[in-house]
Motif scaffolding. Structure first.
Motif, PDB file in Angstrom:
ATOM      1  N   GLU A 181       5.960   7.150   3.387  1.00  0.00           N
ATOM      2  CA  GLU A 181       4.910   7.137   2.384  1.00  0.00           C
ATOM      3  C   GLU A 181       3.953   5.972   2.626  1.00  0.00           C
ATOM      4  N   PHE A 182       2.732   6.149   2.193  1.00  0.00           N
ATOM      5  CA  PHE A 182       1.720   5.108   2.334  1.00  0.00           C
ATOM      6  C   PHE A 182       2.170   3.840   1.634  1.00  0.00           C
ATOM      7  N   ASP A 183       2.169   2.746   2.352  1.00  0.00           N
ATOM      8  CA  ASP A 183       2.541   1.449   1.787  1.00  0.00           C
ATOM      9  C   ASP A 183       1.517   0.425   2.261  1.00  0.00           C
ATOM     10  N   PRO A 184       0.681  -0.077   1.370  1.00  0.00           N
ATOM     11  CA  PRO A 184      -0.429  -0.957   1.774  1.00  0.00           C
ATOM     12  C   PRO A 184      -0.018  -2.282   2.388  1.00  0.00           C
ATOM     13  N   LYS A 185       1.260  -2.664   2.280  1.00  0.00           N
ATOM     14  CA  LYS A 185       1.639  -3.972   2.835  1.00  0.00           C
ATOM     15  C   LYS A 185       1.780  -3.931   4.353  1.00  0.00           C
ATOM     16  N   PHE A 186       1.833  -2.716   4.952  1.00  0.00           N
ATOM     17  CA  PHE A 186       1.991  -2.619   6.401  1.00  0.00           C
ATOM     18  C   PHE A 186       0.637  -2.463   7.100  1.00  0.00           C
ATOM     19  N   ASP A 187       0.460  -3.242   8.157  1.00  0.00           N
ATOM     20  CA  ASP A 187      -0.771  -3.173   8.940  1.00  0.00           C
ATOM     21  C   ASP A 187      -0.747  -2.007   9.921  1.00  0.00           C
ATOM     22  N   GLN A 193      -4.556   1.512   8.055  1.00  0.00           N
ATOM     23  CA  GLN A 193      -5.182   1.792   6.766  1.00  0.00           C
ATOM     24  C   GLN A 193      -6.698   1.922   6.829  1.00  0.00           C
ATOM     25  N   SER A 194      -7.330   1.231   7.773  1.00  0.00           N
ATOM     26  CA  SER A 194      -8.785   1.198   7.810  1.00  0.00           C
ATOM     27  C   SER A 194      -9.267   1.152   9.256  1.00  0.00           C
ATOM     28  N   ARG A 195     -10.440   1.715   9.499  1.00  0.00           N
ATOM     29  CA  ARG A 195     -11.004   1.667  10.861  1.00  0.00           C
ATOM     30  C   ARG A 195     -11.452   0.259  11.230  1.00  0.00           C
ATOM     31  N   HIS A 196     -11.623  -0.578  10.230  1.00  0.00           N
ATOM     32  CA  HIS A 196     -12.003  -1.973  10.468  1.00  0.00           C
ATOM     33  C   HIS A 196     -10.732  -2.828  10.427  1.00  0.00           C
ATOM     34  N   VAL A 197      -9.987  -2.845  11.526  1.00  0.00           N
ATOM     35  CA  VAL A 197      -8.717  -3.572  11.548  1.00  0.00           C
ATOM     36  C   VAL A 197      -8.957  -5.049  11.809  1.00  0.00           C
ATOM     37  N   ALA A 198      -8.052  -5.866  11.301  1.00  0.00           N
ATOM     38  CA  ALA A 198      -8.144  -7.311  11.484  1.00  0.00           C
ATOM     39  C   ALA A 198      -7.885  -7.686  12.943  1.00  0.00           C
TER      40      ALA A 198
END
Length: 315
Positions: free
Chosen positions: A134-140, A292-297
């Motif tokens: 499941e989607f978990d925002p804490k993982f990069d 999570q995002s196309r703009h990764v850190a």
């Protein structure tokens, strides 16, 4: 409109998973972070987080705000990192989610080399069982092994590698069955349903490529093992036909050469597996990475680039 600082605090709070962790990451007091969230909720006129003594959970409004804000917050963070990249190495905490028994020895070697090269990055890895988590925002980053197209999720997916798979069996299976399999030049996949098979998940079919089409074969067996290593050992003991990525057998052969006269629990010698010749080949196993995002850190992009450049050399 909320200011960027409010959104940054909210995104950081969701990713950290708790007020205590978020306050530590942001370098502010936990009470201040709590007040800022309350003010943000009042400003927006809705509750964003359901908070208990044990956990916090996003409301529907909170999930909407997080998903809409994160990409822009990450993009701004990326700009800041790129501006200072000539002076500073990538740094920060990187959370990665991996499948159970995912190239454990290989990944350990790769992670060790990566951390030696980038000493300012702190890496935290966790494992999961089953299919897509499941989607978990804490993982990069989240790595997934799969055969078919991934289901729709809040993650963004990128396929990295594919691994050929084969059907294997042991000479320790019944002599009549082993003799029959050896005599057939190319077994039709649909015939596999007549034999005991070692399954990864109960009720999960096996897939085979027939030209441009994918054929599905429903197989049955007495044993279900999520671990590829355990399925390999079960196949060696003659418990049934087993579908495995070819690299699993390759790594097993290399280990066996290092450990001579390996003995199983029943004190019988481990048997080398035979590859079953099929009229249609098994669908390859694919490795995809989710983020999570196309703009990764910068830290995330650095690890992903390093992984892609080096994992092939270790397989």
């Amino acid at each position: 409109m909320s200011n960027l600082d409010d959104l940054h605090l909210f995104v950081s709070l969701v990713e950290a998973g708790s007020f205590t962790a978020a306050a530590k990451d942001l370098g502010i007091a936990k009470s201040k972070l709590s007040r800022r969230l309350v003010l943000l909720e009042k400003k927006l006129g809705c509750e964003l987080l359901l908070r208990t003594t044990r956990k916090q959970e996003l409301t529907d409004s909170g999930r909407l705000l997080f998903c809409a804000s994160k990409e822009h917050i990450d993009a701004l963070t990326k700009v800041e990192e790129e501006l200072s990249s000539s002076l500073h190495q990538p740094q920060g905490k990187l959370n990665i989610l991996l499948p159970l028994e995912f190239f454990n020895q290989i990944i350990s070697t790769l992670i060790g080399d990566f951390l030696s090269r980038y000493p300012k990055i702190h890496l935290h890895c966790q494992h999961y069982s089953g299919s897509v988590p499941e989607f978990d925002p804490k993982f990069d980053l989240c790595f997934v092994l799969h055969e078919q197209a991934l289901p729709t999720t809040n993650w963004i997916a990128k396929e990295l590698l594919s691994f050929p798979q084969s059907i294997y069996y042991s000479p320790t299976m019944s002599s009549k069955l082993a003799s029959k399999l050896l005599q057939e030049k190319a077994t039709k996949p649909e015939k596999l349903s007549q034999h005991d098979c070692i399954l990864e998940e109960e009720g999960q079919p096996w897939h085979f490529r027939n030209g441009d089409k994918i054929e599905q074969v429903n197989v049955n067996g007495r044993v279900v093992l999520s671990s590829p290593e355990m399925r390999l050992r079960a196949a060696e003991q003659g418990l049934g036909l087993c579908k495995l990525p070819d690299y699993v057998l390759k790594n097993s052969v290399l280990k066996s050469r290092l450990i001579k006269n390996r003995v199983l629990k029943d004190n019988s010698q481990a048997q080398s597996l035979q590859r079953l010749s099929l009229s249609h080949e098994s669908v390859a196993q694919r490795l995809s990475v989710l983020y999570q995002s196309r703009h990764v850190a910068s830290k995330t992009r650095t690890f992903l680039d390093y992984f892609q450049s080096h994992v092939g050399q270790l397989l």
